[in-house]
Design a protein around this motif. Structure first.
Motif, PDB file in Angstrom:
ATOM      1  N   VAL A   1      -8.237   4.252   0.391  1.00  0.00           N
ATOM      2  CA  VAL A   1      -6.840   3.939   0.707  1.00  0.00           C
ATOM      3  C   VAL A   1      -6.514   4.220   2.164  1.00  0.00           C
ATOM      4  O   VAL A   1      -5.725   3.491   2.787  1.00  0.00           O
ATOM      5  CB  VAL A   1      -5.881   4.691  -0.239  1.00  0.00           C
ATOM      6  N   THR A   2      -7.107   5.258   2.765  1.00  0.00           N
ATOM      7  CA  THR A   2      -6.817   5.564   4.171  1.00  0.00           C
ATOM      8  C   THR A   2      -7.341   4.458   5.079  1.00  0.00           C
ATOM      9  O   THR A   2      -6.618   3.963   5.959  1.00  0.00           O
ATOM     10  CB  THR A   2      -7.436   6.915   4.568  1.00  0.00           C
TER      11      THR A   2
ATOM     12  N   THR B   1       8.038   1.406  -3.188  1.00  0.00           N
ATOM     13  CA  THR B   1       6.621   1.593  -3.462  1.00  0.00           C
ATOM     14  C   THR B   1       6.415   1.531  -4.972  1.00  0.00           C
ATOM     15  O   THR B   1       7.104   2.233  -5.722  1.00  0.00           O
ATOM     16  CB  THR B   1       6.118   2.945  -2.924  1.00  0.00           C
TER      17      THR B   1
ATOM     18  N   LEU C   1       0.483  -0.135  -4.690  1.00  0.00           N
ATOM     19  CA  LEU C   1      -0.691   0.723  -4.825  1.00  0.00           C
ATOM     20  C   LEU C   1      -1.288   0.556  -6.217  1.00  0.00           C
ATOM     21  O   LEU C   1      -0.546   0.458  -7.203  1.00  0.00           O
ATOM     22  CB  LEU C   1      -0.319   2.193  -4.626  1.00  0.00           C
TER      23      LEU C   1
ATOM     24  N   ILE D   1      -4.447  -1.330  -1.885  1.00  0.00           N
ATOM     25  CA  ILE D   1      -3.111  -1.309  -1.300  1.00  0.00           C
ATOM     26  C   ILE D   1      -2.789  -2.658  -0.681  1.00  0.00           C
ATOM     27  O   ILE D   1      -3.668  -3.354  -0.149  1.00  0.00           O
ATOM     28  CB  ILE D   1      -2.980  -0.198  -0.232  1.00  0.00           C
TER      29      ILE D   1
ATOM     30  N   TYR E   1      -1.721   7.358   1.877  1.00  0.00           N
ATOM     31  CA  TYR E   1      -1.037   6.217   2.483  1.00  0.00           C
ATOM     32  C   TYR E   1       0.134   6.676   3.327  1.00  0.00           C
ATOM     33  O   TYR E   1       0.352   6.200   4.447  1.00  0.00           O
ATOM     34  CB  TYR E   1      -0.570   5.261   1.391  1.00  0.00           C
TER      35      TYR E   1
ATOM     36  N   GLN F   1      -8.092   1.343   4.281  1.00  0.00           N
ATOM     37  CA  GLN F   1      -7.371   0.093   4.038  1.00  0.00           C
ATOM     38  C   GLN F   1      -5.956   0.153   4.618  1.00  0.00           C
ATOM     39  O   GLN F   1      -5.455  -0.851   5.133  1.00  0.00           O
ATOM     40  CB  GLN F   1      -7.336  -0.214   2.542  1.00  0.00           C
ATOM     41  N   SER F   2      -5.309   1.308   4.553  1.00  0.00           N
ATOM     42  CA  SER F   2      -3.967   1.427   5.125  1.00  0.00           C
ATOM     43  C   SER F   2      -3.981   1.197   6.628  1.00  0.00           C
ATOM     44  O   SER F   2      -3.094   0.533   7.183  1.00  0.00           O
ATOM     45  CB  SER F   2      -3.382   2.812   4.816  1.00  0.00           C
ATOM     46  N   GLU F   3      -5.003   1.730   7.316  1.00  0.00           N
ATOM     47  CA  GLU F   3      -5.114   1.517   8.761  1.00  0.00           C
ATOM     48  C   GLU F   3      -5.259   0.033   9.081  1.00  0.00           C
ATOM     49  O   GLU F   3      -4.610  -0.493   9.999  1.00  0.00           O
ATOM     50  CB  GLU F   3      -6.312   2.302   9.319  1.00  0.00           C
TER      51      GLU F   3
ATOM     52  N   ARG G   1       1.188   5.841   7.197  1.00  0.00           N
ATOM     53  CA  ARG G   1       2.447   5.159   7.487  1.00  0.00           C
ATOM     54  C   ARG G   1       3.331   5.969   8.420  1.00  0.00           C
ATOM     55  O   ARG G   1       3.940   5.410   9.346  1.00  0.00           O
ATOM     56  CB  ARG G   1       3.173   4.869   6.179  1.00  0.00           C
TER      57      ARG G   1
ATOM     58  N   THR H   1       5.486  -1.618  -0.725  1.00  0.00           N
ATOM     59  CA  THR H   1       4.089  -1.217  -0.843  1.00  0.00           C
ATOM     60  C   THR H   1       3.636  -1.317  -2.293  1.00  0.00           C
ATOM     61  O   THR H   1       4.356  -0.885  -3.206  1.00  0.00           O
ATOM     62  CB  THR H   1       3.907   0.227  -0.354  1.00  0.00           C
TER      63      THR H   1
ATOM     64  N   VAL I   1       0.786  -4.317   1.570  1.00  0.00           N
ATOM     65  CA  VAL I   1       2.089  -3.963   2.146  1.00  0.00           C
ATOM     66  C   VAL I   1       2.727  -5.209   2.740  1.00  0.00           C
ATOM     67  O   VAL I   1       2.079  -5.952   3.491  1.00  0.00           O
ATOM     68  CB  VAL I   1       1.949  -2.884   3.250  1.00  0.00           C
TER      69      VAL I   1
END
Length: 405
Positions: free
Chosen positions: A323-324, A381, A355, A394, A364, A326-328, A368, A353, A396
């Motif tokens: 998740v980290t 979310t 998830l 994820i 996440y 992919q969030s970036e 953010r 968002t 967004v």
């Protein structure tokens, strides 16, 4: 050795000039291209691995930031950023690069012809020792004008484009309105050629005879004005709206001078439509949509950005299950789409968002909070059973307020 990253309309002839001047050059481009006499690297990191100078000539701020992050210039190298990205992006680059890597911002004035001929004007900003180190290379491209500390070159370039581009749009509007007043457009050009607008007239005149070769595209001009225009109601902001309309009408890759033939200018004024039609937005800095949708749509003063997921240009999942990571990637894509339309995360009014596991919310949220600083926008979310591609955790989407013309 010089690493040259970005072989678009401007980058390719500039790289060729470096080779012709006797420099050892390694080139890299997202879509593989060759420059006679230069080594070709498979990745940006490979190109920069042994380079003393790393030159970037790319489309926009997100592209430059992503490529340099991947390139990882070695300690002692000097990065010469020659794209049009603005001083804020230059400051972000300086913060992201290691202290042992130098940085000069050196955007250019001129198009494809001057790039091939070595007659560009280079607007250079940086520390005196860094400017002295790269000046012999910059002089291969044309006349070098040192304009101040780091960021000064980027600021000067935007100030210049904020005057030059609107002048061409203004001329195009005058030509479009001329027949309404019984004025022959050709005669109008002849009269204007004898005024201070004469050089602008000579630049746009060939476009009336047929599509000119693309030297500086309408899409890039719109991007430059998005960076240059003051958020208040200015002529530059209005010109950018005209360019966005021309791009939406299919002229994004046409030369800027083709604005004089844009159908969006016909009837400009009293016969203009009561509302602006929604415009689809698919920036080149983001991988193409993975389905039947556009990355964003402009409508009614708002930018509606589709849900972004961590997919690469081939549709493969980036950071499967992470998740980290992919969030970036998702926020990189959102930032690129917003920047393409003159926005940033401060313009976002709502974030939604999705998830696949609400246990991922803290990770996440940490990404953010770092990527969307300041007072947060409205937000929703939700947890969903799955997303449209296995391995995605994820997605967004955002809505942002557009700059007012």
């Amino acid at each position: 050795m010089i690493a040259f990253l970005g072989l678009g309309r401007m980058g390719a002839p500039m790289a060729r000039r470096l080779v012709a001047a006797g420099h050892k050059v390694t080139v890299w481009n997202r879509t593989a291209r060759e420059v006679p006499g230069a080594a070709v690297a498979a990745t940006a990191a490979e190109a920069a691995a042994e380079a003393d100078l790393v030159v970037t000539m790319l489309a926009d701020p997100p592209a430059v930031e992503q490529v340099l992050a991947a390139a990882r210039p070695r300690p002692g190298a000097l990065v010469v950023e020659m794209s049009t990205i603005g001083p804020e992006a230059v400051a972000r680059l300086r913060a992201a690069l290691p202290a042992a890597v130098g940085l000069v911002d050196a955007p250019v004035l001129g198009s494809v012809g001057p790039a091939a001929e070595g007659t560009l004007t280079v607007l250079a900003g940086g520390a005196p020792e860094d400017l002295a180190r790269c000046r012999p290379v910059l002089e291969v491209f044309g006349a070098v004008r040192e304009v101040g500390p780091l960021g000064a070159g980027a600021a000067m370039k935007l100030a210049v484009m904020g005057a030059l581009v609107p002048a061409q749009v203004l001329l195009a509007e005058s030509l479009a309105r001329a027949p309404e007043r019984g004025v022959d457009p050709a005669a109008l050009l002849e009269v204007l050629a004898g005024t201070p607008l004469g050089p602008v007239v000579e630049r746009v005149r060939p476009a009336l005879a047929g599509p000119p070769p693309a030297r500086y595209s309408i899409g890039l001009a719109a991007k430059d004005l998005a960076l240059a225009a003051h958020p208040a109601a200015t002529l530059a902001a209005a010109a950018r709206a005209r360019l966005d309309g021309a791009a939406a009408a299919g002229l994004a890759d046409a030369d800027l001078t083709a604005i004089v033939t844009s159908p969006t200018l016909r009837g400009a004024g009293r016969d203009a439509p009561a509302r602006e039609r929604p415009a689809r937005v698919n920036p080149a800095a983001v991988p193409a949509p993975a389905g039947l949708y556009s990355h964003a749509v402009r409508a009614g003063g708002l930018l509606f950005v589709s849900g972004q997921a961590a997919l690469d240009a081939d549709g493969r999942v980036i950071g499967e299950g992470d998740v980290t990571r992919q969030s970036e990637v998702v926020f990189d894509y959102l930032e690129a789409i917003l920047a393409d339309q003159g926005c940033d995360f401060g313009d976002v009014v709502t974030i939604k968002t999705f998830l696949t596991d609400m246990a991922d919310l803290p990770a996440y949220g940490a990404v953010r909070r770092r990527r969307v600083p300041g007072e947060p926008p409205s937000s929703t979310t939700v947890e969903v059973p799955r997303l449209f591609r296995p391995g995605l955790v994820i997605e967004v989407e955002v809505v942002a307020a557009l700059p007012r013309p």
